[in-house]
Design an enzyme around this catalytic site. Structure first.
Site, PDB file in Angstrom:
ATOM      1  N   CYS A   7       0.866  -1.174   0.000  1.00  0.00           N
ATOM      2  CA  CYS A   7       0.000   0.000   0.000  1.00  0.00           C
ATOM      3  C   CYS A   7       0.907   1.230   0.000  1.00  0.00           C
ATOM      4  O   CYS A   7       2.092   1.121  -0.288  1.00  0.00           O
ATOM      5  CB  CYS A   7      -0.993  -0.006   1.165  1.00  0.00           C
ATOM      6  SG  CYS A   7      -0.291   0.299   2.805  1.00  0.00           S
ATOM      7  N   ASN A  10       2.375   1.656   4.307  1.00  0.00           N
ATOM      8  CA  ASN A  10       2.589   0.424   5.058  1.00  0.00           C
ATOM      9  C   ASN A  10       2.228   0.572   6.537  1.00  0.00           C
ATOM     10  O   ASN A  10       2.862   0.002   7.412  1.00  0.00           O
ATOM     11  CB  ASN A  10       4.024  -0.070   4.886  1.00  0.00           C
ATOM     12  CG  ASN A  10       4.262  -1.495   5.382  1.00  0.00           C
ATOM     13  OD1 ASN A  10       5.329  -1.800   5.878  1.00  0.00           O
ATOM     14  ND2 ASN A  10       3.289  -2.373   5.270  1.00  0.00           N
ATOM     15  N   CYS A  12      -1.513   0.978   7.204  1.00  0.00           N
ATOM     16  CA  CYS A  12      -2.956   0.701   7.276  1.00  0.00           C
ATOM     17  C   CYS A  12      -3.318  -0.568   6.517  1.00  0.00           C
ATOM     18  O   CYS A  12      -3.436  -1.635   7.099  1.00  0.00           O
ATOM     19  CB  CYS A  12      -3.775   1.878   6.718  1.00  0.00           C
ATOM     20  SG  CYS A  12      -3.592   3.433   7.603  1.00  0.00           S
ATOM     21  N   ARG A  13      -3.483  -0.439   5.203  1.00  0.00           N
ATOM     22  CA  ARG A  13      -4.012  -1.533   4.403  1.00  0.00           C
ATOM     23  C   ARG A  13      -3.082  -2.734   4.308  1.00  0.00           C
ATOM     24  O   ARG A  13      -3.508  -3.879   4.515  1.00  0.00           O
ATOM     25  CB  ARG A  13      -4.372  -1.033   3.000  1.00  0.00           C
ATOM     26  CG  ARG A  13      -5.487  -0.009   3.017  1.00  0.00           C
ATOM     27  CD  ARG A  13      -5.678   0.634   1.675  1.00  0.00           C
ATOM     28  NE  ARG A  13      -4.531   1.482   1.350  1.00  0.00           N
ATOM     29  CZ  ARG A  13      -4.374   2.090   0.189  1.00  0.00           C
ATOM     30  NH1 ARG A  13      -5.261   1.939  -0.776  1.00  0.00           N
ATOM     31  NH2 ARG A  13      -3.320   2.862  -0.026  1.00  0.00           N
ATOM     32  N   SER A  14      -1.823  -2.516   3.967  1.00  0.00           N
ATOM     33  CA  SER A  14      -0.942  -3.679   3.778  1.00  0.00           C
ATOM     34  C   SER A  14      -0.639  -4.422   5.078  1.00  0.00           C
ATOM     35  O   SER A  14      -0.617  -5.660   5.068  1.00  0.00           O
ATOM     36  CB  SER A  14       0.324  -3.319   3.004  1.00  0.00           C
ATOM     37  OG  SER A  14       1.054  -2.298   3.623  1.00  0.00           O
ATOM     38  N   ASP A 122      -7.981   3.795   0.911  1.00  0.00           N
ATOM     39  CA  ASP A 122      -7.076   4.141   1.999  1.00  0.00           C
ATOM     40  C   ASP A 122      -7.895   4.728   3.155  1.00  0.00           C
ATOM     41  O   ASP A 122      -8.507   5.777   3.008  1.00  0.00           O
ATOM     42  CB  ASP A 122      -6.043   5.151   1.516  1.00  0.00           C
ATOM     43  CG  ASP A 122      -4.910   5.351   2.496  1.00  0.00           C
ATOM     44  OD1 ASP A 122      -5.038   4.945   3.672  1.00  0.00           O
ATOM     45  OD2 ASP A 122      -3.890   5.930   2.085  1.00  0.00           O
TER      46      ASP A 122
END
Length: 154
Positions: A7, A10, A12-14, A122
């Protein structure tokens, strides 16, 4: 198999995707069959833990990601991993694959066999609702990846 979740920062999402997939692989007895990591396209948060909201969201689903640390994707990742799975089209575009490297790039949800039109938004500028939505999307992808691995399609 080696998978890298990607993401922007690095945090939040990943890391949520890494945690969700790690937990689902563990539950399926496949944890030793897949190497997982996560990274970001930028280095703004390098060395930082995931966003506290990401940690709280994952924890609410029984997954601990507090020990993860942000890092920027590096050239070596393109030879270390088989697949670099991106949260959205921007991350896919920003992941600059060096010539001759072996990793293949794809959108995370598309590669997992989910609705390819749904990128993982995001949640960073949002609140708990946005983090829960992101969790739902990465966890669905994680479940589908486990199915894909079991079917020998990975």
């Amino acid at each position: 198999m080696r998978l890298l979740m990607l993401c922007m920062g690095n945090i939040c999402r990943s890391p949520m995707a890494e945690g969700a997939l790690r937990a689902r692989l563990q539950a399926a007895g496949l944890a030793n069959d897949v190497e997982i990591d996560s990274a970001g396209t930028g280095d703004w948060h390098a060395g930082d833990p995931p966003d506290p909201r990401a940690i709280a969201t994952a924890a609410a689903h029984g997954v601990d990601i507090a020990m993860l640390r942000a890092r920027k994707i590096e050239a070596a990742d393109f030879n270390r991993f088989d697949w670099i799975l991106c949260a959205d089209h921007d991350n896919l575009t920003q992941a600059r694959k060096p010539n001759g490297s072996r990793a293949r790039l794809a959108l995370l949800r598309e590669w997992a066999g989910c609705d390819a039109s749904r990128e993982i938004p995001d949640p960073y500028t949002g609140g708990a609702r946005e983090f829960e939505q992101a969790w739902s999307l990465v966890d669905e992808a994680a479940a589908r990846i486990v199915e894909r691995i079991r079917a020998g399609c990975a």
